[in-house]
Design a protein around this motif. Structure first.
Motif, mmCIF file in Angstrom:
data_model
loop_
_atom_site.group_PDB
_atom_site.id
_atom_site.type_symbol
_atom_site.label_atom_id
_atom_site.label_comp_id
_atom_site.label_asym_id
_atom_site.label_seq_id
_atom_site.Cartn_x
_atom_site.Cartn_y
_atom_site.Cartn_z
ATOM 1 N N LEU A 286 -18.823 -123.833 -7.732
ATOM 2 C CA LEU A 286 -19.224 -122.697 -8.577
ATOM 3 C C LEU A 286 -18.052 -122.187 -9.414
ATOM 4 C CD1 LEU A 286 -21.530 -120.723 -6.122
ATOM 5 C CD2 LEU A 286 -22.224 -121.967 -8.178
ATOM 6 N N LEU B 234 -18.051 -122.030 -13.381
ATOM 7 C CA LEU B 234 -17.765 -120.760 -14.041
ATOM 8 C C LEU B 234 -16.640 -120.909 -15.055
ATOM 9 C CD1 LEU B 234 -18.255 -117.666 -14.180
ATOM 10 C CD2 LEU B 234 -16.502 -117.443 -12.397
ATOM 11 N N ASP B 235 -15.634 -121.663 -14.671
ATOM 12 C CA ASP B 235 -14.520 -121.865 -15.606
ATOM 13 C C ASP B 235 -14.950 -122.706 -16.804
ATOM 14 O OD1 ASP B 235 -11.511 -121.791 -16.150
ATOM 15 O OD2 ASP B 235 -11.918 -123.948 -16.162
ATOM 16 N N VAL C 150 -17.675 -120.407 -18.869
ATOM 17 C CA VAL C 150 -17.390 -119.006 -19.209
ATOM 18 C C VAL C 150 -15.902 -118.775 -19.474
ATOM 19 C CG1 VAL C 150 -17.556 -116.604 -18.448
ATOM 20 C CG2 VAL C 150 -19.384 -118.227 -17.863
#
Length: 307
Positions: free
Chosen positions: A18, A22-23, A26
């Motif tokens: 996750l 996410l990196d 986002v």
């Protein structure tokens, strides 16, 4: 439910995955946007060190991206293919010794998810004679290893250290139906192994097509007063319910097995023990300066398939 280590592996895999996602979707775009803004404010030219610092990944992201592929591979391998186990006790002697490291084939039986252990794919069923790892019915977070003796519907008797099996029948017309058969034993030697100060006898036991060795301690009586009490049967008799299995240790007088706590539900089955990949000897001399947990040798002759 699975053991704590399996749950930890799954949570670590999910967390690192996750963070990576996410990196990627986002945080990394935001860093690139900051770089573009800084370059525009500087008139299109920004020192290389400053640009590198703006797009540098946080330490937690760098760590997650480095460990995720490895952790994910380990989780998949040990959850669905093979899982390593160490033999901590002598209940399966002489087949398995303390210090044996084994591989358990997870896909031999139903394939289950690594946390809630719900069935994902129905595969083969445990067979008589299998050396099986299962979740201990009285404490499901603990893994046990024993030999499968009774299948669903079987009637099993263990009397005077002799095993008898009346196999379940698919058809009443079968010749083997309602026939109590004594499991054959062939004496191999006496005194190769000891239980406390008592010499043990090593027999070869024949379970259908499966031949394996067991140990008996003639000087030790059977503690039938502690046997599992099943309604409608004798104290040394066990009728295996549907969806369950009856298991025994190969070290018959030194094993806490189905005789004492009953039957293993099919959902508790983890896999079939198939291979010894390492076997250590440990110091057993109480007067030695070497701790008992320190290996003192390797038993290379034990490496190979489990019978």
């Amino acid at each position: 439910m699975a053991g704590y280590f399996a749950i930890f592996l799954v949570l670590l895999t999910l967390a690192s995955g996750l963070i990576w996602l996410l990196d990627a979707f986002v945080l990394a775009p935001k860093r690139q946007q900051k770089l573009a803004t800084a370059q525009a404010a500087a008139g299109g030219s920004l020192p290389e060190a400053a640009g590198t610092e703006l797009v540098k990944e946080p330490q937690i992201v760098e760590t997650a991206k480095s460990i995720f592929p490895v952790i994910a591979l380990i989780t998949i391998f040990r959850s669905f293919i093979y899982e390593p186990f160490q033999i901590p006790s002598g209940s399966m002697m002489p087949t398995l010794l303390v210090g044996d490291f084994i591989l358990v084939e997870k896909f031999s039986y139903d394939v289950k998810d690594p946390v809630w252990r719900s069935t994902l794919y129905s595969n083969a069923k445990p067979q008589r004679g299998d050396v099986a790892v299962f979740k201990y019915p009285e404490q499901p977070t603990v893994d046990y290893i024993k030999r499968v003796i009774g299948l669903p519907g079987d009637r099993v008797i263990y009397r005077n250290k002799q095993l008898f099996i009346e196999k379940a029948c698919a058809s009443e017309l079968s010749a083997a139906c309602k026939k109590l058969e004594m499991v054959e034993l062939a004496l191999q030697n006496e005194g190769e192994f000891y239980q406390e100060q008592y010499p043990q006898r090593r027999y070869t036991e024949q379970l259908g097509d499966v031949s394996h060795d067991i140990l008996q301690t003639p000087a030790r009586r059977e503690h039938t007063e502690f046997f599992f009490k099943q309604r409608g049967t004798a104290i040394d008799e066990f009728i295996v319910p549907d969806g369950h299995y009856f298991v025994l240790g190969d070290n018959r007088d030194n094993s806490r097995d189905g005789r004492f706590w009953g039957f293993v539900p099919e959902d508790n089955m983890v896999g079939k023990a198939v291979f010894i990949w390492m076997s250590f000897e440990f110091n057993t001399d109480p007067n030695s300066w070497i701790p008992g947990w320190v290996p003192t040798g390797v038993r290379f002759e034990r490496l190979g398939p489990i019978g």
